[in-house]
Design a protein around this motif. Structure first.
Motif, PDB file in Angstrom:
ATOM      1  N   UNK B 133       4.358   3.186  -1.922  1.00 30.35           N
ATOM      2  CA  UNK B 133       2.998   2.657  -2.064  1.00 30.35           C
ATOM      3  C   UNK B 133       2.452   2.186  -0.718  1.00 30.35           C
ATOM      4  N   UNK B 134       3.356   1.927   0.224  1.00 31.07           N
ATOM      5  CA  UNK B 134       2.912   1.398   1.515  1.00 31.07           C
ATOM      6  C   UNK B 134       2.201   2.433   2.362  1.00 31.07           C
ATOM      7  N   UNK B 139      -3.108  -0.209   1.489  1.00 28.81           N
ATOM      8  CA  UNK B 139      -1.953  -0.946   1.982  1.00 28.81           C
ATOM      9  C   UNK B 139      -1.899  -0.898   3.500  1.00 28.81           C
ATOM     10  N   UNK B 142      -4.314  -3.389   4.916  1.00 32.68           N
ATOM     11  CA  UNK B 142      -3.848  -4.776   4.813  1.00 32.68           C
ATOM     12  C   UNK B 142      -2.705  -5.023   5.801  1.00 32.68           C
ATOM     13  N   UNK B 143      -1.878  -3.983   5.973  1.00 35.60           N
ATOM     14  CA  UNK B 143      -0.755  -4.117   6.893  1.00 35.60           C
ATOM     15  C   UNK B 143      -1.254  -4.293   8.318  1.00 35.60           C
ATOM     16  N   UNK B 146      -2.484  -7.684   8.811  1.00 38.31           N
ATOM     17  CA  UNK B 146      -1.368  -8.634   8.945  1.00 38.31           C
ATOM     18  C   UNK B 146      -0.783  -8.579  10.347  1.00 38.31           C
ATOM     19  N   UNK B 147      -0.624  -7.377  10.867  1.00 35.37           N
ATOM     20  CA  UNK B 147      -0.076  -7.230  12.215  1.00 35.37           C
ATOM     21  C   UNK B 147      -1.004  -7.875  13.237  1.00 35.37           C
ATOM     22  N   UNK B 150      -0.755 -11.699  13.038  1.00 31.73           N
ATOM     23  CA  UNK B 150       0.409 -12.306  13.674  1.00 31.73           C
ATOM     24  C   UNK B 150       0.478 -11.976  15.157  1.00 31.73           C
TER      25      UNK B 150
END
Lengths: 227, 171
Positions: B133-134, B139, B142-143, B146-147, B150
């Motif tokens: 699913x990634x 996805x 969103x990933x 997130x990267x 951070x």
């Protein structure tokens, strides 16, 4: 951590890794120079109709292609040894963490100022929250203070593993019956990912390492909460 | 004895080889034995060996060899050619001639590419498991967020190319 289609090494988050990045550039440039020279020579050899079958000896070129590689190897070895010795410098770590490799997870022991012991399993793909990184996230991250030297003692409870965090330039084998030491020192806060780097069975690819580096004050709060 | 018999089975008459079978015209043939029955070993890098190509000469050819011992200005053109053919298997032009072998090679290469493509197509339908699913676009978005949140690789990597004030990629 690595991003998709990344070509080079991850950005350095520790002084040793910065040195390693420079060294990698240096060694790779030498590799490119040698490869270009060889490819050029091959193309010269292949694009002529002339034939030469009578060479008996070639002392000059033989001397050159003995001395020159020796010089190149020396120029690679000297920076490499310098960095190797740099990793073993005395740096007075403020904290000692023990990590044990198991099949197939890591466990961490914080026994300096508290009595904390936890396992760190990979989060399976089906349990990931949207946006999390597949095969890299763990349930319990290893929380550490940033900008402080930390001694990591690494060993294994069963078979060989290897504790690796590329953006900090760390990779140390976890050998059963042996205690290996490495020093960790991060210049930035954040999450740093790594994966087990020694084949250890069927789930070798599924036992990652996640370091959560936070400022010392927050680390103290965290450790007060968890002990 | 047995190996020589086997060799003669493998050896086609005239010993053309792959390049020979691809040539448009066909090489000139000469009388005489082919390797390994003769001592004539000519190669592209050693084109004029000491041993002559034809060692068993007819009476006519022997007479010609006698004439060769005299002055060469007395040899006619046809005789010179005959003497050359006795001494050597091929002329330089024949030895260096181009062939159509490359077309066969490229054809086989492309054919195998196509065959491999068919095999992979079949595998995609019947063998490969579901993608995780990634790998879906949401996805991945969103990933990426997130990267960037951070600030991973902020020096020269991904986060260094994102403008945090304007919330867009740096130009």
């Amino acid at each position: 951590m690595a991003h998709p289609l990344q070509l080079g090494l991850q950005d350095a988050s520790s002084p040793i890794m910065e040195e390693l990045l420079y060294f990698h550039d240096h060694a790779l440039m030498i590799v490119f120079l040698i490869s270009s020279l060889v490819l050029y020579t091959i193309s010269l050899m292949l694009t002529t109709k002339l034939m030469h079958t009578s060479t008996m000896n070639a002392q000059m070129v033989e001397t050159m292609w003995t001395i020159l590689p020796a010089a190149i190897l020396t120029s690679i070895a000297l920076p490499s040894l310098r960095i190797l010795y740099m990793t073993d410098e005395i740096n007075n770590p403020l904290l000692t963490i023990k990590t044990m490799g198991h099949q197939w997870y890591w466990s961490y022991e914080y026994t300096d100022y508290m009595d904390l012991n936890f396992d760190s399993y990979m989060i399976p793909t089906l349990d990931l929250k949207p946006g999390e990184l597949r095969l890299l996230e763990v349930d319990n991250r290893t929380v550490l203070p940033m900008e402080t030297p930390i001694r990591m003692l690494i060993s294994s409870e069963d078979v060989l593993h290897s504790w690796a965090v590329p953006s900090l330039g760390l990779k140390t084998d976890a050998i059963p019956g042996r205690l290996n030491q490495t020093t960790l020192s991060a210049t930035r806060p954040g999450l740093f990912y790594g994966q087990c780097s020694e084949i250890c069975g069927s789930n070798h690819s599924f036992m990652p390492i996640v370091l959560e580096l936070i400022p010392l004050k927050h680390f103290e709060t965290w450790s007060a909460l968890t002990s | 004895m047995l190996s020589r018999a086997a060799w003669s089975l493998v050896l086609r008459k005239g010993g053309l080889g792959t390049r020979g079978t691809h040539s448009p015209g066909g090489t000139a043939r000469s009388e005489g034995k082919m390797p390994p029955y003769s001592n004539y070993y000519a190669q592209r890098s050693y084109p004029m060996p000491d041993e002559p190509f034809c060692t068993e000469l007819t009476a006519e050819q022997r007479a010609l060899k006698e004439k060769e011992k005299g002055s060469w200005t007395q040899l006619s053109h046809a005789e010179k050619v005959a003497l050359y053919r006795l001494q050597f298997h091929q002329t330089f032009a024949e030895m260096n001639h181009r062939s159509n072998e490359w077309k066969t090679v490229m054809g086989c290469v492309f054919f195998l590419f196509g065959f491999a493509a068919l095999v992979i197509w079949w595998e995609r339908i019947y063998v490969f498991p579901e993608k995780p699913i990634t790998l879906t676009d949401e996805w991945k978005a969103k990933q990426l967020q997130r990267i960037l949140d951070m600030k991973a690789n902020p020096v020269q990597g991904l986060a260094s190319r994102w403008d945090y004030e304007k919330k867009q990629w740096k130009k």
